[in-house]
Design an enzyme around this catalytic site. Sequence first.
Site, PDB file in Angstrom:
ATOM      1  N   CYS A   1       2.505 -16.358  -0.332  1.00 47.78           N
ATOM      2  CA  CYS A   1       3.762 -16.734   0.568  1.00 47.78           C
ATOM      3  C   CYS A   1       4.680 -16.411   0.755  1.00 47.78           C
ATOM      4  O   CYS A   1       4.575 -15.408   1.013  1.00 47.78           O
ATOM      5  CB  CYS A   1       3.174 -18.512   0.427  1.00 47.78           C
ATOM      6  SG  CYS A   1       4.113 -19.557   1.470  1.00 47.78           S
TER       7      CYS A   1
ATOM      8  N   HIS B   1      -2.007 -20.132  -0.040  1.00 46.36           N
ATOM      9  CA  HIS B   1      -1.812 -20.318  -1.864  1.00 46.36           C
ATOM     10  C   HIS B   1      -3.353 -21.089  -2.167  1.00 46.36           C
ATOM     11  O   HIS B   1      -4.068 -21.172  -2.073  1.00 46.36           O
ATOM     12  CB  HIS B   1      -1.540 -22.180  -1.875  1.00 46.36           C
ATOM     13  CG  HIS B   1      -0.020 -21.748  -1.026  1.00 46.36           C
ATOM     14  ND1 HIS B   1       0.819 -21.965  -2.272  1.00 46.36           N
ATOM     15  CD2 HIS B   1       0.539 -21.937  -0.064  1.00 46.36           C
ATOM     16  CE1 HIS B   1       2.379 -21.409  -1.929  1.00 46.36           C
ATOM     17  NE2 HIS B   1       2.479 -21.872  -0.566  1.00 46.36           N
TER      18      HIS B   1
ATOM     19  N   GLU C   1      -4.539 -20.378  -5.101  1.00 44.77           N
ATOM     20  CA  GLU C   1      -4.469 -21.027  -6.516  1.00 44.77           C
ATOM     21  C   GLU C   1      -4.676 -22.069  -6.527  1.00 44.77           C
ATOM     22  O   GLU C   1      -5.283 -22.416  -6.793  1.00 44.77           O
ATOM     23  CB  GLU C   1      -3.011 -21.095  -6.970  1.00 44.77           C
ATOM     24  CG  GLU C   1      -2.008 -21.875  -6.351  1.00 44.77           C
ATOM     25  CD  GLU C   1      -1.541 -20.914  -5.474  1.00 44.77           C
ATOM     26  OE1 GLU C   1      -1.873 -20.213  -4.376  1.00 44.77           O
ATOM     27  OE2 GLU C   1       0.137 -21.239  -4.875  1.00 44.77           O
TER      28      GLU C   1
HETATM   29  N1  GLN Z   1      10.273 -20.650   2.155  1.00 42.94           N
HETATM   30  C1  GLN Z   1       8.649 -19.846   2.955  1.00 42.94           C
HETATM   31  C2  GLN Z   1       8.252 -20.696   4.312  1.00 42.94           C
HETATM   32  O1  GLN Z   1       8.366 -21.684   4.024  1.00 42.94           O
HETATM   33  C3  GLN Z   1       7.834 -19.541   1.945  1.00 42.94           C
HETATM   34  C4  GLN Z   1       7.269 -21.182   1.473  1.00 42.94           C
HETATM   35  C5  GLN Z   1       6.293 -20.282  -0.011  1.00 42.94           C
HETATM   36  O2  GLN Z   1       6.560 -19.955  -0.664  1.00 42.94           O
HETATM   37  N2  GLN Z   1       4.746 -21.672   0.252  1.00 42.94           N
HETATM   38  O3  GLN Z   1       7.542 -19.981   4.987  1.00 42.94           O
END
Ligand code: GLN
Length: 537
Positions: free
Chosen positions: A384, A510, A512
């Site tokens: 992310c 994600h 995970e």
């Molecule tokens: N802050 C980033 C976004 O909102 C990444 C979010 C995250 O890592 N879950 O796109």
Amino acid sequence: MSNTKYVFVTGGVSSSLGKGIVAASLAKLLQSQDFSVTIQKFDPYLNVDPGTLNPYEHGECFVTDDGAETDLDLGHYERFLNVPTSQANNVTTGRVYQSVIEKERRGEFLGKTVQVIPHITNEIKKRMQLLGESGDYDIVITEIGGTVGDIESLPYIETVRQLINELGDENCVVIHLTLIPYLAAAKELKTKPTQHSVKTLMESGIKADVLVCRTEHELTDDLRKKLALFCNVKQEAVIQSIDVDTIYEVPLKMLEEGLDTVVLKKFQLAPKHPHDLSDWKTFLSKLQQPKNTVKIGLVGKYVELQDSYKSILEALIHAGTKHLTAVEVVSIHSEHLEESNSQQLLEGLNGVIVAPGFGERGIEGKISAIQYVREQNIPFLGICLGMQMAVIEYARNVKGLSKANSIEMNAKCETPVIDLMESQKNITDKGGTMRLGAWDCSLKKDSKLTEIYQSDAISERHRHRYEFNNAFSEQLFDADFKMAGWNPETQLVEIIENVKHPWFVGVQFHPEYKSTVSKPHPLFAAFVEAALIHNRS
Ligand code: GLN
């Protein structure tokens, strides 16, 4: 009416005793005897969901397929049971009050005074039975967050009392998880705090059927007798939960102690099938007898609190076990990577993960870590925010776009290679408004991702507001740096890969959240494999 049986898990004496793990372990034992089980968690705080909480508060926010931002215990439930959870599995006081207040505004209470009892307790009761009434489950385990005696928990405890009364005692089991402290000076385990917390439960009209006693030392027979006598439970219902090296041992410890047997006995249910825990045992023995070790750096800004990256750490354990490899995780604070000579923090690692996150703090540290691993050919997985930083790093250091940044970090950025998603532009509320939950992703046919996933169409869970800015695709993507996955409907970039590098992958989602004991996540498995190769070279 459905025949669902209900188990309620309360906590006493102290928080952090591992209610979630005990609940998940019991569920595992029941599932291994062919019962269909689910677990739900009721959290006594006023946030509508944990999505707006800083990870320092309650650890990571776990995201379900249906896009619910939930307590990290739901992650344990999924990892143990290999069954997805949903919004219905996590309820907070904030959510309960929100729906009661909305009903009041709609006039649904017909002029009545709206009160904790019965209106709040009715709402809790409805939600506690929601999954049970679906008819999908033989047994629903409900974990009540917090500790008995807390002001916040009272409406939940009262609801459990009412439910037992309505559903019948024979259809309900109350498990009280408590701490038996060891006084080193007296060389003694002490039962008094447990006696008091069981008494507090009694004062609320609930009798504990089972005591699960968290302890550092074995409980003697005498102590078990004493606990049974003073806490008014059967001696067989005094279950020891001794400290273990890994949470994955807990189901087997609970099996030895007969936790599931006591529960089934109260329900007068015969096991549908003898326990089938062979896969679990194989996993555990592989986990406990690794043949190799790799060192993985986890770069993030919340590394002081292990729970902040719970699912990533567990996914690494699952992936390591698959390769008979112990994964030693070195936590690296992204802000420390902004100091001079910080590269030494990254030396000797076989792989680096740059963690998800929000906000500006520590991002230059993340970018410098990515530059180091890219140049040193160290396997890299960016998750992310980690993927977004990998894009910025490449733009700045390879493509010469020195001003490249994310709009999140600099709203006036001249080269916004990471931009706010169009759908987010008019949103001002923070809670539940990100791009959340499962979304489809198409994989590039000749990329290693297709090989890793053994498919070219996948679905992964998301939690973000920003995205790769497609206006820069032509400038950024080249023969080395490629888009390897995208959303088939919106063309949003989901995966980037540096094909010149031995293993360099950034994912907007994600992975995970989907790794379980029985299904280690393919991406983590491939990353650990690459780290193993790096270690041997
Ligand atoms: N802050 C980033 C976004 O909102 C990444 C979010 C995250 O890592 N879950 O796109």
